[in-house]
Design a protein around this motif. Sequence first.
Motif, PDB file in Angstrom:
ATOM      1  N   LEU A   1       0.839  -1.209   0.000  1.00 23.36           N
ATOM      2  CA  LEU A   1       0.000   0.000   0.000  1.00 23.36           C
ATOM      3  C   LEU A   1       0.872   1.256   0.000  1.00 23.36           C
ATOM      4  O   LEU A   1       0.555   2.260  -0.660  1.00 23.36           O
ATOM      5  N   LEU A   2       1.983   1.202   0.745  1.00 23.60           N
ATOM      6  CA  LEU A   2       2.917   2.337   0.777  1.00 23.60           C
ATOM      7  C   LEU A   2       3.500   2.597  -0.607  1.00 23.60           C
ATOM      8  O   LEU A   2       3.594   3.742  -1.057  1.00 23.60           O
ATOM      9  N   ASN A   3       3.882   1.522  -1.306  1.00 25.17           N
ATOM     10  CA  ASN A   3       4.430   1.673  -2.662  1.00 25.17           C
ATOM     11  C   ASN A   3       3.388   2.208  -3.638  1.00 25.17           C
ATOM     12  O   ASN A   3       3.707   2.993  -4.538  1.00 25.17           O
ATOM     13  N   LEU A   4       2.137   1.762  -3.481  1.00 27.80           N
ATOM     14  CA  LEU A   4       1.062   2.317  -4.314  1.00 27.80           C
ATOM     15  C   LEU A   4       0.912   3.815  -4.073  1.00 27.80           C
ATOM     16  O   LEU A   4       0.726   4.599  -5.011  1.00 27.80           O
ATOM     17  N   GLY A   5       0.993   4.217  -2.814  1.00 29.45           N
ATOM     18  CA  GLY A   5       0.914   5.654  -2.504  1.00 29.45           C
ATOM     19  C   GLY A   5       2.019   6.440  -3.158  1.00 29.45           C
ATOM     20  O   GLY A   5       1.797   7.517  -3.721  1.00 29.45           O
ATOM     21  N   GLY A   6       3.253   5.889  -3.137  1.00 30.90           N
ATOM     22  CA  GLY A   6       4.370   6.577  -3.791  1.00 30.90           C
ATOM     23  C   GLY A   6       4.208   6.621  -5.299  1.00 30.90           C
ATOM     24  O   GLY A   6       4.517   7.628  -5.940  1.00 30.90           O
ATOM     25  N   LEU A   7       3.700   5.537  -5.888  1.00 35.01           N
ATOM     26  CA  LEU A   7       3.510   5.485  -7.338  1.00 35.01           C
ATOM     27  C   LEU A   7       2.474   6.504  -7.793  1.00 35.01           C
ATOM     28  O   LEU A   7       2.660   7.187  -8.809  1.00 35.01           O
ATOM     29  N   TYR A   8       1.383   6.640  -7.042  1.00 33.85           N
ATOM     30  CA  TYR A   8       0.338   7.586  -7.431  1.00 33.85           C
ATOM     31  C   TYR A   8       0.820   9.034  -7.335  1.00 33.85           C
ATOM     32  O   TYR A   8       0.303   9.912  -8.040  1.00 33.85           O
ATOM     33  N   ILE A   9       1.807   9.325  -6.480  1.00 27.67           N
ATOM     34  CA  ILE A   9       2.407  10.665  -6.468  1.00 27.67           C
ATOM     35  C   ILE A   9       3.110  10.910  -7.799  1.00 27.67           C
ATOM     36  O   ILE A   9       2.965  11.972  -8.416  1.00 27.67           O
TER      37      ILE A   9
ATOM     38  N   SER B   1      -1.718  11.557  -9.159  1.00 32.93           N
ATOM     39  CA  SER B   1      -3.044  11.242  -8.609  1.00 32.93           C
ATOM     40  C   SER B   1      -2.918  11.352  -7.095  1.00 32.93           C
ATOM     41  O   SER B   1      -2.820  10.343  -6.378  1.00 32.93           O
ATOM     42  N   TYR B   2      -2.909  12.587  -6.609  1.00 33.72           N
ATOM     43  CA  TYR B   2      -2.531  12.833  -5.219  1.00 33.72           C
ATOM     44  C   TYR B   2      -3.581  12.327  -4.223  1.00 33.72           C
ATOM     45  O   TYR B   2      -3.227  11.853  -3.133  1.00 33.72           O
ATOM     46  N   ASP B   3      -4.864  12.412  -4.566  1.00 34.05           N
ATOM     47  CA  ASP B   3      -5.893  11.917  -3.649  1.00 34.05           C
ATOM     48  C   ASP B   3      -5.784  10.407  -3.473  1.00 34.05           C
ATOM     49  O   ASP B   3      -5.941   9.880  -2.360  1.00 34.05           O
ATOM     50  N   LYS B   4      -5.535   9.666  -4.559  1.00 32.19           N
ATOM     51  CA  LYS B   4      -5.345   8.219  -4.446  1.00 32.19           C
ATOM     52  C   LYS B   4      -4.103   7.898  -3.627  1.00 32.19           C
ATOM     53  O   LYS B   4      -4.083   6.957  -2.833  1.00 32.19           O
ATOM     54  N   SER B   5      -3.063   8.690  -3.826  1.00 30.78           N
ATOM     55  CA  SER B   5      -1.834   8.493  -3.049  1.00 30.78           C
ATOM     56  C   SER B   5      -2.114   8.637  -1.555  1.00 30.78           C
ATOM     57  O   SER B   5      -1.671   7.821  -0.747  1.00 30.78           O
TER      58      SER B   5
END
Length: 496
Positions: free
Chosen positions: A26-34, A38-42
């Motif tokens: 989940l942490l990596n997904l947050g970094g990828l969305y940055i 896609s900041y809200d998804k991050s």
Amino acid sequence: YEYALDYLNKSKNVRAPNSSGLANTLLNLGGLYISMRSYDKSIDFSKQSLKIFEKLDEAEGAAKACNNIGNAYLKKEDLQLAYRYYERALSYEEISPSLRQMIRENIRVIWIEEEKYDKALDAYLDDLRKKELKQENTIISNLNAGILFYRKNEYEQADQYFHDALKGAKSINNKELMSKTMRRMIDNYIFLGNSDSSLAYIDRLAQTEDELKRNFTDAMNMNAYKLRSDNYDTKQRSQQIKITALLMGIIALIGIFISLFAAYREKVKRRDAEKEREQKVKTVLQEVKLKSTEARLEGMLEERKRISDDIHDSVGMMLSSTKLHFESLSKRLDSLEMNQRERFDRAFNMLSLAQKETRRVVHDMANLTLKEHGLKAQIEELVKVIQNTEFNIDLKINGVEDQMDQKIATQVYKIVQELIGNAIKFADASQLDIQIERIENELALQVQDNGKGIAKIEKSTLRSVKGRVKDLGANIKIDSAKGKGTQVLIDQIYLN
């Protein structure tokens, strides 16, 4: 990104619930969305990972999640929330020194964005005094301290820290840091009036960039050899060829940059030795700024651009209107009557007002004027000065009698200024309708002219207006076509 998302989602689906593995995915997904903006998804994925990390009492992961969330809010320009999560990340005691330093660096970025230069500078100087940083972090701190002194116009102090940064970068042979530091030193020497040192560092910068290019080319050749030696399948080979082509394109661009820089150096050498130093320094500054990828209108240049924009919005429009007055009078000067004499005097008065407006803008007195008279009175005075028999303005203002936040009032006033100026200078309009209405806590603005209109591709001419609208957090809609006039609607300007 598409492949990365695919694999991370597969990983997420096979991880055990509330496990450290799921939290890291989940942490990596947050970094990828940055990276995907896609900041809200991050923020959503990073908060999910934060919840699991805290439940598992994993401080390092929780701090990384908070840092991710802070980075996303920073990209969204919500500095207050970004700062809150960075502070929360630092509240975890058992985190690595490198992560703690990264988070502290992010907090300093916020201070710099808020123009709290002294606060950020004190933090960098404190790090340097403690002498606890790794060598590369010490170099970066010296470089950032120099940049902050430069922004404060303290060029002698900046020079000292730039030299320390360059010395450190040389000691570890980090040519990328050497390049960044020398670019800053070139600008700083220009403001110190030391053109000889500035030119000398331009030569050294070109040599360093040339070495970077050669190193990159050698690495590319080695990488190509390894790729040929491995037994990849057809699909992987195709992907590698595409990557290699892309990297070679980058090398070609670097080569073009070096060629342009070399051509510039030759041009400098051919200059007449007797040419005035001030002109040479100005030319050097222009050339360096054009070729530097990091010179992003900072420091004094940012301030000059701000003043230039204000002058474009206000004085240019007033002088254009004054020109219309004189053009109408030039046809009847031979038979000047009393009423025409009044118009002639009025035009001269407008010139005087334009001169006063120039001084007012340069000294940034717009806010004081608005504070004293209010937005409605200021716009009414503007319209009174501008309109004439060739250019009529119909102004309607409802509900704006009360005072409002000065920043908002200033932005709205400047938007009206520029829209009037565009109608006069570019649209060839003779009629302009302006409506400003306040309903409870919201302000709406509509400006419509009967000019020649603008095509879609030309709407970039309103970029300054769009920038101010974005700063207000409002919406803008432009309805225009060639020959049919232009209508600009700006709403959702919230006054608190």
